[in-house]
Motif scaffolding. Structure first.
Motif, mmCIF file in Angstrom:
data_model
loop_
_atom_site.group_PDB
_atom_site.id
_atom_site.type_symbol
_atom_site.label_atom_id
_atom_site.label_comp_id
_atom_site.label_asym_id
_atom_site.label_seq_id
_atom_site.Cartn_x
_atom_site.Cartn_y
_atom_site.Cartn_z
ATOM 1 N N TYR A 52 0.826 -1.204 0.000
ATOM 2 C CA TYR A 52 0.000 0.000 0.000
ATOM 3 C C TYR A 52 0.866 1.263 0.000
ATOM 4 N N SER A 53 1.922 1.268 0.780
ATOM 5 C CA SER A 53 2.725 2.490 0.878
ATOM 6 C C SER A 53 3.637 2.704 -0.326
ATOM 7 N N SER B 8 -10.187 10.536 5.249
ATOM 8 C CA SER B 8 -9.069 9.598 5.087
ATOM 9 C C SER B 8 -8.036 10.147 4.109
ATOM 10 N N ALA B 9 -8.513 10.743 3.020
ATOM 11 C CA ALA B 9 -7.610 11.256 1.981
ATOM 12 C C ALA B 9 -6.758 12.421 2.475
ATOM 13 N N TRP C 120 -2.228 8.469 3.478
ATOM 14 C CA TRP C 120 -3.218 7.962 2.536
ATOM 15 C C TRP C 120 -2.624 7.920 1.133
ATOM 16 N N LYS C 121 -2.785 6.790 0.477
ATOM 17 C CA LYS C 121 -2.223 6.594 -0.870
ATOM 18 C C LYS C 121 -3.287 6.251 -1.899
ATOM 19 N N GLY C 122 -4.551 6.438 -1.571
ATOM 20 C CA GLY C 122 -5.602 6.138 -2.527
ATOM 21 C C GLY C 122 -6.166 4.744 -2.339
ATOM 22 N N CYS C 123 -6.856 4.305 -3.347
ATOM 23 C CA CYS C 123 -7.487 2.982 -3.336
ATOM 24 C C CYS C 123 -6.456 1.929 -3.725
ATOM 25 N N GLY C 124 -6.187 1.012 -2.824
ATOM 26 C CA GLY C 124 -5.225 -0.050 -3.101
ATOM 27 C C GLY C 124 -5.626 -0.911 -4.289
ATOM 28 N N PHE C 125 -6.924 -1.074 -4.491
ATOM 29 C CA PHE C 125 -7.412 -1.867 -5.628
ATOM 30 C C PHE C 125 -7.110 -1.163 -6.948
ATOM 31 N N LEU C 126 -7.368 0.140 -7.008
ATOM 32 C CA LEU C 126 -7.104 0.888 -8.235
ATOM 33 C C LEU C 126 -5.610 1.033 -8.491
ATOM 34 N N ARG C 127 -4.837 1.262 -7.451
ATOM 35 C CA ARG C 127 -3.391 1.396 -7.619
ATOM 36 C C ARG C 127 -2.796 0.086 -8.122
ATOM 37 N N THR C 128 -3.273 -1.038 -7.582
ATOM 38 C CA THR C 128 -2.779 -2.330 -8.040
ATOM 39 C C THR C 128 -3.192 -2.572 -9.490
ATOM 40 N N ALA C 129 -4.436 -2.232 -9.822
ATOM 41 C CA ALA C 129 -4.905 -2.393 -11.204
ATOM 42 C C ALA C 129 -4.058 -1.562 -12.163
ATOM 43 N N ALA C 130 -3.679 -0.367 -11.758
ATOM 44 C CA ALA C 130 -2.844 0.474 -12.615
ATOM 45 C C ALA C 130 -1.479 -0.178 -12.844
ATOM 46 N N GLU C 131 -0.929 -0.767 -11.786
ATOM 47 C CA GLU C 131 0.378 -1.414 -11.922
ATOM 48 C C GLU C 131 0.303 -2.694 -12.748
ATOM 49 N N LEU C 132 -0.860 -3.312 -12.780
ATOM 50 C CA LEU C 132 -1.028 -4.569 -13.517
ATOM 51 C C LEU C 132 -1.857 -4.392 -14.792
ATOM 52 N N ALA C 133 -1.960 -3.173 -15.275
ATOM 53 C CA ALA C 133 -2.822 -2.883 -16.429
ATOM 54 C C ALA C 133 -2.482 -3.729 -17.651
ATOM 55 N N PHE D 277 -11.098 9.040 -6.307
ATOM 56 C CA PHE D 277 -9.831 8.423 -5.880
ATOM 57 C C PHE D 277 -8.698 8.832 -6.821
ATOM 58 N N SER D 278 -8.933 8.717 -8.119
ATOM 59 C CA SER D 278 -7.893 9.016 -9.103
ATOM 60 C C SER D 278 -7.517 10.491 -9.106
ATOM 61 N N THR D 279 -8.521 11.345 -9.054
ATOM 62 C CA THR D 279 -8.263 12.783 -9.117
ATOM 63 C C THR D 279 -7.511 13.269 -7.881
ATOM 64 N N VAL D 280 -7.827 12.712 -6.739
ATOM 65 C CA VAL D 280 -7.106 13.113 -5.522
ATOM 66 C C VAL D 280 -5.633 12.726 -5.624
ATOM 67 N N LEU D 281 -5.351 11.576 -6.203
ATOM 68 C CA LEU D 281 -3.947 11.188 -6.361
ATOM 69 C C LEU D 281 -3.205 12.128 -7.298
ATOM 70 N N VAL D 282 -3.880 12.630 -8.318
ATOM 71 C CA VAL D 282 -3.250 13.550 -9.259
ATOM 72 C C VAL D 282 -3.025 14.922 -8.620
#
Length: 193
Positions: free
Chosen positions: A21-22, A95-96, A101-114, A163-168
């Motif tokens: 996550y981190s 939380s954000a 806070w690093k965002g949604c772990g599911f979305l971040r993982t999906a991005a890494e495994l796209a 989730f995505s916009t906050v990370l940007v």
């Protein structure tokens, strides 16, 4: 309870949760997870046959706690249905704003495994998102709203977009804005006749 008194598999998952996550799944080595868990790499591979299996287990371990948290935020919120949906976003915004806070772990993982759509973790992430959508749809159905599946999908799109916009932008106000939009969508939903 000290670290070593917990089962090794639990320690491995805890370490994977913290590190993946981190830092992200690609940046974290199996060696780093083993060290954080206080076990050998051989012990890690006894419990998980590969890093991919560990990534899948990491996401699976986040599934129910995340869904339970969203349901708790919804149930504990004051007001009507629209207010309760907005409360999920309001709590996400809190939380954000936390520095870790690093965002949604599911979305971040999906991005890494796209580039790996068949990866088991992608399936776990997709199932998690579908469970949340199905839960919302069920809530809307019980409230007799028309097109509950479509409304639930709109809310999920707002949430994942937030989730995505906050990370940007690193600005949790986007989650608050998405929450207001979700509230308006739910409040404007028509009842089934």
């Amino acid at each position: 309870m000290n670290l070593r008194s917990r089962p090794a598999k639990d320690r491995i998952l805890d370490a994977a949760n913290r590190l993946f996550y981190s830092d992200g799944i690609r940046a974290v080595s199996v060696d780093a997870i083993a060290a954080k868990a206080g076990i050998t790499k051989k012990t890690l591979y006894y419990h998980f046959k590969s890093k991919d299996d560990l990534i899948e287990a990491y996401l699976a371990s986040r599934d129910q706690p995340n869904l339970t948290l969203f349901k708790t935020w919804f149930d504990e919120a004051d007001g009507g249905l629209a207010d309760k949906v907005e409360a999920i976003f309001r709590n996400l915004a809190v939380s954000a704003r936390h520095p870790k806070w690093k965002g949604c772990g599911f979305l971040r993982t999906a991005a890494e495994l796209a580039n790996m759509p068949g990866h088991p973790a992608m399936k776990v992430g997709a199932a998690h998102k579908k469970k949340f959508e199905a839960w919302l749809s069920d809530v809307f159905t019980r409230q007799n709203l028309a097109d509950p599946e479509d409304l639930a999908r709109h809310i999920v799109l707002l949430m994942d977009g937030a989730f995505s916009t906050v990370l940007v932008h690193r600005d949790a106000a986007y989650v608050d804005s998405a929450g207001r939009a979700a509230k308006a969508l739910v409040a404007g939903g028509r009842r089934r006749s």
